[in-house]
Design a protein around this motif. Structure first.
Motif, PDB file in Angstrom:
ATOM      1  N   ARG A  56       0.828  -1.206   0.000  1.00 13.16           N
ATOM      2  CA  ARG A  56       0.000   0.000   0.000  1.00 13.16           C
ATOM      3  C   ARG A  56       0.862   1.254   0.000  1.00 13.16           C
ATOM      4  NH1 ARG A  56      -3.113  -1.045   4.067  1.00 13.16           N
ATOM      5  NH2 ARG A  56      -1.767  -0.075   5.637  1.00 13.16           N
ATOM      6  N   ALA A  57       1.943   1.220   0.794  1.00 13.84           N
ATOM      7  CA  ALA A  57       2.827   2.380   0.847  1.00 13.84           C
ATOM      8  C   ALA A  57       3.466   2.649  -0.509  1.00 13.84           C
ATOM      9  CB  ALA A  57       3.905   2.156   1.919  1.00 13.84           C
TER      10      ALA A  57
ATOM     11  N   GLY B 111       1.148   7.364  -6.213  1.00 11.33           N
ATOM     12  CA  GLY B 111      -0.081   8.090  -6.486  1.00 11.33           C
ATOM     13  C   GLY B 111      -1.080   7.280  -7.298  1.00 11.33           C
TER      14      GLY B 111
ATOM     15  N   GLU C  51      -3.785  -5.618   1.281  1.00 12.14           N
ATOM     16  CA  GLU C  51      -3.287  -4.411   1.947  1.00 12.14           C
ATOM     17  C   GLU C  51      -3.674  -4.390   3.423  1.00 12.14           C
ATOM     18  OE1 GLU C  51      -4.459  -0.886  -0.071  1.00 12.14           O
ATOM     19  OE2 GLU C  51      -3.020  -1.161  -1.708  1.00 12.14           O
TER      20      GLU C  51
ATOM     21  N   SER D 144      -4.249   4.362  -7.653  1.00 13.99           N
ATOM     22  CA  SER D 144      -5.429   3.849  -6.970  1.00 13.99           C
ATOM     23  C   SER D 144      -5.468   2.332  -7.101  1.00 13.99           C
ATOM     24  CB  SER D 144      -6.702   4.453  -7.567  1.00 13.99           C
ATOM     25  OG  SER D 144      -6.856   4.013  -8.912  1.00 13.99           O
TER      26      SER D 144
ATOM     27  N   ARG E  49       2.194   1.838  -3.405  1.00 12.53           N
ATOM     28  CA  ARG E  49       1.143   2.337  -4.300  1.00 12.53           C
ATOM     29  C   ARG E  49       0.860   3.817  -4.044  1.00 12.53           C
ATOM     30  NH1 ARG E  49      -4.038   3.177  -3.413  1.00 12.53           N
ATOM     31  NH2 ARG E  49      -4.100   1.960  -1.486  1.00 12.53           N
ATOM     32  N   GLU E  50       0.720   4.169  -2.771  1.00 15.66           N
ATOM     33  CA  GLU E  50       0.421   5.553  -2.443  1.00 15.66           C
ATOM     34  C   GLU E  50       1.570   6.478  -2.829  1.00 15.66           C
ATOM     35  OE1 GLU E  50      -0.488   5.325   1.670  1.00 15.66           O
ATOM     36  OE2 GLU E  50      -2.555   4.620   1.360  1.00 15.66           O
TER      37      GLU E  50
END
Length: 290
Positions: free
Chosen positions: A29-30, A36, A57, A38, A32-33
């Motif tokens: 998740r980190a 930027g 996640e 989704s 992916r974020e």
């Protein structure tokens, strides 16, 4: 991520009962974020349903189909994010093992094994293969017997033992020219093969109604094999000769040269004088007795 954020994440994990380290889902998740992206974009890249990506996640492995799928989905996720797939798989196996998920070893092979419950045992596999081979062999054996025509070769005519009067009186064949052209005509469909004394094929075909074949005059003792002799008309010089068979059985090695057909015709045709003694004397004696 700085130390303070890591401490907050560890506290949250402790409160939720998860081990105090950054889970594989959190790492993914980190990543992916940080890019930027989704979950929808990740789902489009990996072809993994969004609900499964969310479960990874959140480390909600109970919501996934099984450990094998969990590892596969996580590796696809890691690949889409440019992370080391093998490292992610190793960490996830450890995480699953610590979480008490059955069927997951701490150190598994590099490949993803198939579910053992779905793999047949070796004796069962060999038995199934042997049964399949036996069935195929039985089918081809049955097919060969079912489709092979019953061929009964015509016994050679014992001309030497025939009565002298039958051989000396070619009354029925005298009107046919021995040098005439032999023509075979089919009244109905029939498979026909014609070959010579050296077994050289002269003709082989599924004759249709009306099909004709002319036997070469220079052929070396031409012979015929067919399963339906009763539907074949044979002529010599345009004049018919007796049928090659009744159709009760297939024929083979039957000569179809003019000489062979005429000899066969003579043997098959009773001499007129054979019946004369049995009828004419009775008719001639009838007036005398009266």
């Amino acid at each position: 991520m700085d130390d303070r954020e890591q401490e907050i994440l560890d506290d949250q994990q402790l409160e939720s009962g998860q081990p105090p380290f950054q889970s594989v889902g959190a790492r993914l998740r980190a990543a992916r974020e940080a890019e930027g992206l989704s979950l929808t974009e990740i789902a489009n890249r990996t072809r993994v349903p969004i609900r499964h990506l969310e479960a990874i996640e959140n480390s909600d492995y109970a919501a996934l189909p099984g450990s094998t799928y969990t590892l596969g989905f996580s590796k696809s996720y890691a690949k889409a994010m440019g992370l080391d797939e093998a490292e992610i798989a190793t960490e996830l196996r450890d995480e699953l093992a610590q979480g008490g998920y059955q069927g997951v070893a701490t150190r598994a092979p590099a490949y993803e094994p198939t579910d053992p419950a779905r793999v047949p045992s070796r004796p069962l596999a060999w038995s199934a293969a042997a049964l399949a081979v036996a069935l195929v062999a039985a089918y081809f054996l049955w097919r060969s017997y079912a489709l092979s025509p019953v061929v009964e070769k015509e016994a050679p005519k014992a001309v030497a033992e025939a009565p002298i009067k039958d051989r000396a009186k070619p009354a029925a064949a005298s009107a046919i020219d021995p040098a005439g052209e032999v023509v075979i005509t089919a009244r109905e469909p029939a498979w026909v093969k014609i070959y010579d004394a050296e077994n050289k094929r002269l003709y082989e075909n599924e004759m249709k109604s009306g099909d004709r074949y002319t036997v070469p005059a220079d052929a070396n003792n031409p012979m015929i094999v067919t399963g339906r002799p009763q539907v074949l008309d044979v002529t010599i010089g345009g004049k018919p000769v007796p049928s090659l068979g009744t159709g009760e059985r297939s024929i083979a090695d039957v000569g179809v040269s003019a000489t062979a057909l005429l000899a066969r015709k003579i043997e098959a045709t009773p001499a007129p004088q054979d019946t004369a003694p049995t009828t004419s004397p009775q008719n001639s004696q009838t007036p005398s007795t009266r």
